[in-house]
Design an enzyme around this catalytic site. Structure first.
Site, mmCIF file in Angstrom:
data_model
loop_
_atom_site.group_PDB
_atom_site.id
_atom_site.type_symbol
_atom_site.label_atom_id
_atom_site.label_comp_id
_atom_site.label_asym_id
_atom_site.label_seq_id
_atom_site.Cartn_x
_atom_site.Cartn_y
_atom_site.Cartn_z
ATOM 1 N N GLY A 76 11.620 89.433 41.729
ATOM 2 C CA GLY A 76 11.051 89.565 40.211
ATOM 3 C C GLY A 76 9.853 90.431 40.424
ATOM 4 N N HIS A 77 9.629 91.623 39.825
ATOM 5 C CA HIS A 77 8.498 92.120 39.847
ATOM 6 C C HIS A 77 7.771 92.213 38.528
ATOM 7 C CE1 HIS A 77 8.758 93.912 43.871
ATOM 8 N NE2 HIS A 77 9.983 94.411 43.462
ATOM 9 N N LYS A 133 3.343 91.835 44.619
ATOM 10 C CA LYS A 133 3.456 92.848 45.545
ATOM 11 C C LYS A 133 3.031 94.396 44.879
ATOM 12 C CE LYS A 133 7.122 90.988 47.803
ATOM 13 N NZ LYS A 133 7.565 89.664 46.872
ATOM 14 N N GLN A 141 11.533 89.716 48.215
ATOM 15 C CA GLN A 141 11.349 88.413 48.901
ATOM 16 C C GLN A 141 10.323 88.514 49.746
ATOM 17 O OE1 GLN A 141 14.786 90.176 48.473
ATOM 18 N NE2 GLN A 141 14.603 89.007 46.716
ATOM 19 N N ASP A 158 6.912 86.225 45.523
ATOM 20 C CA ASP A 158 5.957 86.205 44.278
ATOM 21 C C ASP A 158 4.607 86.344 44.664
ATOM 22 O OD1 ASP A 158 8.548 85.513 42.811
ATOM 23 O OD2 ASP A 158 8.538 83.558 43.704
ATOM 24 N N THR A 203 14.232 83.671 37.641
ATOM 25 C CA THR A 203 15.195 82.416 37.192
ATOM 26 C C THR A 203 14.403 81.745 36.225
ATOM 27 O OG1 THR A 203 14.329 81.219 39.100
ATOM 28 C CG2 THR A 203 16.502 82.312 39.345
HETATM 29 P P1 IMP Z 1 19.113 84.091 47.193
HETATM 30 O O1 IMP Z 1 18.091 85.238 47.760
HETATM 31 O O2 IMP Z 1 19.440 84.142 45.693
HETATM 32 O O3 IMP Z 1 20.216 83.816 47.966
HETATM 33 O O4 IMP Z 1 18.051 82.648 47.103
HETATM 34 C C1 IMP Z 1 17.575 82.330 48.551
HETATM 35 C C2 IMP Z 1 16.487 81.894 48.458
HETATM 36 O O5 IMP Z 1 15.469 82.880 48.208
HETATM 37 C C3 IMP Z 1 16.006 80.762 47.399
HETATM 38 O O6 IMP Z 1 15.225 79.813 47.666
HETATM 39 C C4 IMP Z 1 15.341 81.633 46.251
HETATM 40 O O7 IMP Z 1 14.561 81.074 45.433
HETATM 41 C C5 IMP Z 1 14.568 82.627 47.127
HETATM 42 N N1 IMP Z 1 14.384 83.898 46.525
HETATM 43 C C6 IMP Z 1 15.036 84.791 46.280
HETATM 44 N N2 IMP Z 1 14.505 85.935 45.868
HETATM 45 C C7 IMP Z 1 13.238 85.767 45.723
HETATM 46 C C8 IMP Z 1 11.863 86.457 45.104
HETATM 47 O O8 IMP Z 1 11.951 87.481 44.539
HETATM 48 N N3 IMP Z 1 10.989 85.266 45.176
HETATM 49 C C9 IMP Z 1 10.765 84.335 45.674
HETATM 50 N N4 IMP Z 1 11.962 83.716 45.831
HETATM 51 C C10 IMP Z 1 13.075 84.237 46.110
#
Ligand code: IMP
Length: 427
Positions: A42-43, A16, A225, A13, A302
């Site tokens: 999430g963009h 980017k 991520q 977040d 989320t």
């Molecule tokens: P998962 O990717 O859904 O398995 O989640 C694993 C961890 O990565 C959790 O702490 C999520 O909140 C975090 N996470 C996954 N995608 C993002 C993102 O795009 N931004 C921030 N945190 C993320």
């Protein structure tokens, strides 16, 4: 600038899309490529004051003239893909071309079911996943029972693969988690329902991208991520299930490391994190609340409130190192307009010792407390600044200090959500 990687240097977040926007102002971008993760990203893109959010689609989908590519390293939920595309089309947005790798793995609805029951089963040890089925889809891939996009075009192969995938999963679901078994027929029907619409988008994206680079076209690899959520280099086990670091881009796209020209780490002027896991500079006070409120720190995917804290130069140096960054892009500097004094974490104290680099073990990282240096705030609205010289002196000092301690030069700075609200420090 033929091959450029833009990735997150913290816990995600970082904004980017801002770096992408700045790149696009000087060089037209031909391809925007996602290489890892899925619809957990999430963009947020703001165009002419309108906000758009994408989770699986590369942000390039809103860049006129660019082709978006979902490469082999991504886990693709066809349901999410078409929901996002239809959402953009319904708003009348002009969207560019979209190509999906035949080798990308597929997320079916059962992956999300398993993600959620596993989290519930973990109880207080849960990861805080997005619940989108990312981990289970990658687990199937590594366990060699995954379903790839190309499998959706051969019903008998698809059925065999779904049977293999559900065999063990159903034992787990019924005997361990006390859930009903997932029916093979349901999954096959679900996946086949997308095959016709998907088919024209599917290609050998490694070939496509390498040929584009051969022609001298510009390819932007857009990270999802971030470094500290990397499966190998992040705060394991509180990470995602893929490799968002620069090395993961090559694997996830089928492009060799020698072809990459720039690796830009996007980093916020402070730090945020969603989900569980260690976060040394996290704030539990009014400053944390203010960063959250002023920075609008709510997860795009989320809707969860992001945990907030000060800038962590140890994390920045680590990101420089494990990604081989050529530069940083610093975002959300304007959020700090309101403070008299801004702390920056320059090192950690761990069990009475000063530690300047990311500690080697999880235990040490859990014990790390920040050692702060303090910078004078600027108490001025900087959202209208368009050059480094426009910034108030104290903001310039802050940016230069971060550059000095973070291991790579700062190429650009974001001073607001709009596409034009950026300035170049080192062109
Ligand atoms: P998962 O990717 O859904 O398995 O989640 C694993 C961890 O990565 C959790 O702490 C999520 O909140 C975090 N996470 C996954 N995608 C993002 C993102 O795009 N931004 C921030 N945190 C993320």
């Amino acid at each position: 600038m033929p091959a450029v990687v833009v990735l997150g240097a913290q816990w995600g977040d970082e904004g980017k899309g801002k770096a992408t926007d700045l790149l696009a102002t000087t060089d037209p971008i031909d391809y925007v490529v996602r290489t890892s993760g899925g619809h957990n990203a999430g963009h947020t893109i703001v165009i002419d004051g309108e906000k758009y959010a994408t989770h699986l689609l590369p942000s390039g989908i809103l860049t006129p003239g660019a082709t978006s590519v979902i490469a082999n390293g991504v886990v693709v939920s066809p349901e999410a893909l078409f929901r996002e595309l239809d959402g953009l089309l319904a708003r009348g947005v002009e969207i560019g071309g979209l190509v999906v790798s035949a080798n990308a793995h597929v997320i079916a609805s059962y992956h999300s079911v398993i993600d959620k029951v596993t989290e519930r089963f973990l109880g207080k040890n849960q990861i805080g996943t997005t619940g989108r089925g990312i981990g289970p889809a990658y687990a199937d891939k590594v366990g060699r029972v995954g379903i790839r996009v190309a499998d959706l075009f051969d019903e008998s192969i698809l059925r065999q693969k779904v049977e293999a995938a559900l065999d063990l999963r159903n034992h787990l679901l019924t005997k361990v988690y006390n859930r009903r078994a997932i029916e093979v027929d349901e999954v096959v029907a679900e996946l086949l329902s997308y095959s016709e619409r998907l088919r024209p988008m599917v290609a050998d994206t490694s070939l496509l991208l390498n040929q584009a680079l051969d022609r001298g076209q510009t390819v932007l690899f857009e990270g999802a991520q971030a470094t500290m959520l990397d499966l190998d280099h992040g705060t394991y086990p509180f990470v995602t299930s893929s490799n968002p670091v620069a090395g993961g881009v090559c694997v996830g796209a089928g492009v060799g490391p020698t072809r990459i020209d720039r690796v830009i780490g996007v980093i916020k002027a402070y730090t945020t994190r969603v989900g569980s896991g260690p976060f040394p500079t996290e704030l539990f006070d009014a400053d944390g609340e203010a960063l959250q409120r002023i920075g609008g720190e709510i997860g795009v995917s989320t809707g969860r409130t992001r945990r907030c804290g000060w800038y962590d130069a140890v994390v920045a140096r680590y990101a420089s190192r494990v990604n081989g960054l050529t530069e940083f892009f610093l975002t959300k500097l304007d959020v700090l307009d309101h403070w008299d004094r801004i702390p920056v974490c320059v090192a950690y104290e761990i069990d009475g010792q000063r530690v300047d680099e990311m500690p080697m073990t999880q235990t040490e990282f859990h014990h790390a407390t920040p050692i702060y240096e303090y910078f004078d705030g600027w108490k001025t609205d900087i959202s209208g600044c368009r050059t480094f010289a426009d910034l108030p002196k104290n903001a310039q000092v802050y940016v230069e200090a971060l550059e000095e301690m973070s291991g790579s030069k700062i190429w650009g700075v974001g001073v607001g959500p709009g596409r034009e609200q950026t300035l170049v420090v080192h062109g």
